[in-house]
Motif scaffolding. Structure first.
Motif, PDB file in Angstrom:
ATOM      1  N   ASP A 123       0.815  -1.218   0.000  1.00 30.47           N
ATOM      2  CA  ASP A 123       0.000   0.000   0.000  1.00 30.47           C
ATOM      3  C   ASP A 123       0.848   1.269   0.000  1.00 30.47           C
ATOM      4  OD1 ASP A 123       0.947  -0.344   2.553  1.00 30.47           O
ATOM      5  OD2 ASP A 123      -1.010  -0.361   3.529  1.00 30.47           O
ATOM      6  N   LEU A 124       2.184   1.118   0.108  1.00 33.48           N
ATOM      7  CA  LEU A 124       3.100   2.247  -0.062  1.00 33.48           C
ATOM      8  C   LEU A 124       3.698   2.256  -1.465  1.00 33.48           C
ATOM      9  CD1 LEU A 124       4.870   2.274   3.417  1.00 33.48           C
ATOM     10  CD2 LEU A 124       3.305   4.000   2.512  1.00 33.48           C
ATOM     11  N   ASN A 125       3.082   1.473  -2.367  1.00 29.94           N
ATOM     12  CA  ASN A 125       3.459   1.460  -3.775  1.00 29.94           C
ATOM     13  C   ASN A 125       4.851   0.862  -3.995  1.00 29.94           C
ATOM     14  OD1 ASN A 125       2.597   1.786  -6.372  1.00 29.94           O
ATOM     15  ND2 ASN A 125       2.915   3.996  -6.463  1.00 29.94           N
ATOM     16  N   VAL A 126       5.230  -0.085  -3.142  1.00 24.54           N
ATOM     17  CA  VAL A 126       6.460  -0.849  -3.331  1.00 24.54           C
ATOM     18  C   VAL A 126       6.105  -2.116  -4.091  1.00 24.54           C
ATOM     19  CG1 VAL A 126       8.311  -2.130  -2.186  1.00 24.54           C
ATOM     20  CG2 VAL A 126       7.532   0.055  -1.243  1.00 24.54           C
ATOM     21  N   VAL A 127       6.691  -2.306  -5.270  1.00 22.27           N
ATOM     22  CA  VAL A 127       6.411  -3.495  -6.068  1.00 22.27           C
ATOM     23  C   VAL A 127       7.089  -4.703  -5.424  1.00 22.27           C
ATOM     24  CG1 VAL A 127       6.733  -4.629  -8.294  1.00 22.27           C
ATOM     25  CG2 VAL A 127       6.078  -2.212  -8.207  1.00 22.27           C
ATOM     26  N   LEU A 128       6.286  -5.727  -5.114  1.00 20.54           N
ATOM     27  CA  LEU A 128       6.788  -6.930  -4.459  1.00 20.54           C
ATOM     28  C   LEU A 128       6.948  -8.083  -5.433  1.00 20.54           C
ATOM     29  CD1 LEU A 128       4.505  -6.728  -1.291  1.00 20.54           C
ATOM     30  CD2 LEU A 128       6.828  -5.831  -1.568  1.00 20.54           C
ATOM     31  N   GLY A 146      16.042   1.665  -0.237  1.00 21.67           N
ATOM     32  CA  GLY A 146      15.560   2.850   0.451  1.00 21.67           C
ATOM     33  C   GLY A 146      14.186   3.282  -0.031  1.00 21.67           C
ATOM     34  N   TYR A 147      13.941   4.588   0.018  1.00 19.15           N
ATOM     35  CA  TYR A 147      12.632   5.098  -0.383  1.00 19.15           C
ATOM     36  C   TYR A 147      12.372   4.928  -1.870  1.00 19.15           C
ATOM     37  CZ  TYR A 147      12.660   7.162   4.265  1.00 19.15           C
ATOM     38  OH  TYR A 147      12.709   7.339   5.619  1.00 19.15           O
ATOM     39  N   ARG A 192       7.546   3.813  10.536  1.00 21.74           N
ATOM     40  CA  ARG A 192       8.696   4.679  10.274  1.00 21.74           C
ATOM     41  C   ARG A 192       8.975   4.838   8.784  1.00 21.74           C
ATOM     42  NH1 ARG A 192      13.576   2.704  13.941  1.00 21.74           N
ATOM     43  NH2 ARG A 192      14.545   4.478  12.879  1.00 21.74           N
ATOM     44  N   PHE A 193       8.792   3.760   8.026  1.00 17.21           N
ATOM     45  CA  PHE A 193       9.051   3.882   6.583  1.00 17.21           C
ATOM     46  C   PHE A 193       8.033   4.817   5.942  1.00 17.21           C
ATOM     47  CE2 PHE A 193       8.779   2.723   2.107  1.00 17.21           C
ATOM     48  CZ  PHE A 193      10.109   2.621   1.742  1.00 17.21           C
ATOM     49  N   ALA A 194       6.770   4.709   6.337  1.00 17.44           N
ATOM     50  CA  ALA A 194       5.721   5.551   5.752  1.00 17.44           C
ATOM     51  C   ALA A 194       5.954   7.028   6.068  1.00 17.44           C
ATOM     52  CB  ALA A 194       4.350   5.111   6.258  1.00 17.44           C
ATOM     53  N   THR A 195       6.227   7.335   7.335  1.00 19.47           N
ATOM     54  CA  THR A 195       6.436   8.738   7.704  1.00 19.47           C
ATOM     55  C   THR A 195       7.737   9.272   7.118  1.00 19.47           C
ATOM     56  OG1 THR A 195       7.434   8.016   9.809  1.00 19.47           O
ATOM     57  CG2 THR A 195       5.084   8.551   9.821  1.00 19.47           C
ATOM     58  N   GLY A 196       8.763   8.422   7.049  1.00 20.61           N
ATOM     59  CA  GLY A 196      10.020   8.844   6.443  1.00 20.61           C
ATOM     60  C   GLY A 196       9.870   9.090   4.956  1.00 20.61           C
ATOM     61  N   LEU A 197       9.057   8.272   4.287  1.00 24.40           N
ATOM     62  CA  LEU A 197       8.801   8.454   2.858  1.00 24.40           C
ATOM     63  C   LEU A 197       8.150   9.805   2.596  1.00 24.40           C
ATOM     64  CD1 LEU A 197       8.586   7.391  -0.063  1.00 24.40           C
ATOM     65  CD2 LEU A 197       6.436   6.277   0.609  1.00 24.40           C
ATOM     66  N   VAL A 198       7.171  10.146   3.391  1.00 26.08           N
ATOM     67  CA  VAL A 198       6.506  11.443   3.220  1.00 26.08           C
ATOM     68  C   VAL A 198       7.485  12.582   3.444  1.00 26.08           C
ATOM     69  CG1 VAL A 198       4.737  12.995   4.144  1.00 26.08           C
ATOM     70  CG2 VAL A 198       4.220  10.568   3.786  1.00 26.08           C
ATOM     71  N   ALA A 199       8.293  12.488   4.505  1.00 24.86           N
ATOM     72  CA  ALA A 199       9.257  13.551   4.803  1.00 24.86           C
ATOM     73  C   ALA A 199      10.265  13.696   3.664  1.00 24.86           C
ATOM     74  CB  ALA A 199       9.975  13.251   6.117  1.00 24.86           C
TER      75      ALA A 199
END
Length: 284
Positions: A123-128, A146-147, A192-199
């Motif tokens: 749901d963070l648009n990371v292709v698995l 990383g991001y 942490r990954f979601a909030t870091g991605l936005v930042a």
């Protein structure tokens, strides 16, 4: 890391898989059971030589991302995935937001969609994972760090990634990416990954910052997309989320019946089969 036991586990899991289990053509007669090594390497987006060293008990310690890629390529269950991580000397992934292992049921659906491009993404648009026709349409998308693993991050930071869609569609696509990300971040408090991605995106892209501050939200489910491809030109396809589970989505690209895109996808499939046949000959 127990290299000998890890190598034995990888070899035995590979021997249990058939090409039809992972959406690959059977090809010519096989001398040994299971997938060929280069086929697993292709699914995991890694070097066949590296996989060979791992199976022979002499490879370097795999990273967590590499172990996760192997688990998906070998269609491991959650228990088998955890075993692979332990044999590799890695901590077992825990926590909803950090667990990107794709279950067998969702992978089976992906493999069954051989005639349409299909992708499993977080749901963070990371292709698995994606099938061979999605590889042909979209290119390889999993080998990132990383991001940049998130296609949303790449959309706002990599001009070449945006070039896959016509310029006239960029604002619509960018807004859709941000609206979907807004919904995901709210559903992942403390991730942490979601909030870091936005930042990272707010720092890297003034366009993202503008869309983000508007606070629009909408989960992506179904829409029409135009995709530019160097071999077959501009394709117009429906984009649909057909299944969701544990923060993961099965996304399918399909042409309207009778449209030009039907023939374009058939041509892409043919090109993909020709490439696979060539790699099969080299892998013997």
């Amino acid at each position: 890391m127990d290299r000998a036991v890890l190598g034995d586990f990888l070899r035995r899991r590979r021997a249990l898989l058939q090409p039809s289990d992972v959406g690959m053509p059977q090809g010519s007669r096989r001398r040994t059971p299971g997938l060929r090594r280069f086929e697993v390497a292709q699914l995991a987006v890694m070097s066949p030589d590296y996989l060979a060293r791992l199976e022979q008990g002499r490879g370097a310690v795999p990273s967590a991302a590499m172990a996760a890629a192997l688990a998906r390529a070998l269609r491991l269950s959650y228990d088998e995935r955890d075993h692979l991580f332990r044999l590799s000397g890695l901590p077992v992934p825990t926590g909803v937001g950090r667990d990107e292992h794709v279950g067998r049921a969702l992978l089976r659906l992906l493999d069954d969609l051989g005639t349409l491009p299909a992708v499993i993404a977080s749901d963070l648009n990371v292709v698995l994972a994606q099938n061979s026709l999605a590889d042909a349409l979209l290119g390889e998308q999993a080998a990132r760090r990383g991001y940049a693993r998130s296609c949303t991050y790449r959309w706002f930071t990599e001009p070449a990634f945006r070039a896959r869609q016509p310029v006239g569609d960029h604002e619509k696509e960018g807004r859709a990416q941000v609206e979907d990300l807004r919904a995901t971040v709210a559903a992942r408090p403390g991730d942490r990954f979601a909030t870091g991605l936005v930042a990272a995106l707010r720092s890297a892209s003034s366009e993202f910052e503008q869309f983000w501050t508007e606070h629009d939200v909408a989960v992506r489910r179904s829409e029409r997309k135009r995709i530019r491809h160097p071999a077959v030109g501009l394709l117009e396809l429906d984009f649909d989320v057909l299944a969701t589970t544990a923060g993961q989505r099965l996304i399918v690209y399909s042409p309207a019946p009778g449209s030009k895109a039907v023939g374009q996808l058939e041509l892409l499939a043919t090109l993909g089969r020709e490439r696979f046949a060539h790699e099969t000959e080299r892998g013997r």
